[in-house]
Design an enzyme around this catalytic site. Structure first.
Site, PDB file in Angstrom:
ATOM      1  CG  ASP A  16      -1.950  -1.059   1.224  1.00 47.82           C
ATOM      2  OD1 ASP A  16      -2.286  -1.531   0.129  1.00 47.82           O
ATOM      3  OD2 ASP A  16      -2.423  -1.430   2.305  1.00 47.82           O
ATOM      4  CB  ALA A  17       0.219   4.658  -1.311  1.00 50.16           C
TER       5      ALA A  17
END
Length: 235
Positions: free
Chosen positions: A58-59
């Site tokens: 995930d970012a």
């Protein structure tokens, strides 16, 4: 945002592993500006080669991620992840004291709008006591935990820890919003305290065992030091 040589943890003719900064997406998406930074773009610029993602991160999660220099190598590595032949570990800060065990709650798969089986082994490394109190929570403890997901579902760690009332700090989607606000007010830290620490896999060409690790971000140590014993009672 930029990557530099110190962010490269491993590189050979077939693949590269980097320590991804927090808040950096892996891929470009339709919602990003044309000039936005994303991991595959920055790694391509740094290595001067086309790169292909192998697995997801995930970012908002920092840490170790592997990319390949060809579609064939990317596919071979991705297959190891799909077959659960890769050992993965994450470090996180969470509310409370999870102890040690395995979370087995089903988690929501957002795109499919259904729940699927998921397993996360975890072990508490250290715990600090605080004087943080709010709502029904009193003198909240904060724990540094090592988590080893045995499956790879969407937001699996974030959902598992939230479901078991040991919310990961800084999680604005599944976590404790009030504690996140207090954490930022007391420390200045405003990020998800989840970090991809290590990976062990078989090199797709040499067949050698590769074990890699990404150092823990400074924000983790900062929070543990600043929140230990601090006093805060919400109005």
């Amino acid at each position: 945002m930029q990557l530099c040589n110190k962010d490269v943890l491993y590189q050979d003719d077939y693949l590269v592993a980097v320590n991804k900064p927090v808040d950096l997406p892996v891929h470009k998406n339709d919602f990003m500006p044309a000039d936005a930074d994303y991991l595959t773009k920055l790694v391509g610029q740094l290595t001067d080669r086309p790169v292909f993602p192998v697995h997801r991160l995930d970012a908002k999660t920092s840490g170790l991620i592997v990319l390949a220099f060809s579609r064939e190598v990317a596919a071979a590595l991705a297959k190891q992840f799909e077959q659960r032949k890769v050992d993965k570990s994450y470090m996180l800060l969470c509310k409370g004291v999870p102890g040690e065990g395995v979370f087995t709650n089903e988690v929501l798969i957002k795109k499919k709008k259904k729940r699927q089986a998921a397993r996360t082994a975890y072990k508490t490394i250290t715990t600090i006591e605080t004087g943080i109190s709010y709502k029904q929570e009193e003198n909240v403890a904060i724990s540094l935990v090592k988590a080893m997901p045995e499956t790879g579902r969407w937001h699996q760690l974030r959902q598992h820890f939230a479901f078991n009332r040991t919310d990961i700090l800084g999680d604005t989607q599944h976590g404790d919003w009030t504690l996140n606000k207090i954490m930022t007010e007391l420390s200045g830290v405003k990020r998800l305290l989840l970090h991809a620490e290590s990976l062990t896999f078989q090199h797709p060409e040499s067949k050698e065992k590769i074990s890699l690790a990404a150092p823990l971000p400074e924000a983790f140590d900062l929070l543990l030091k600043q929140l230990a014993g601090c006093q805060y009672v919400a109005p």
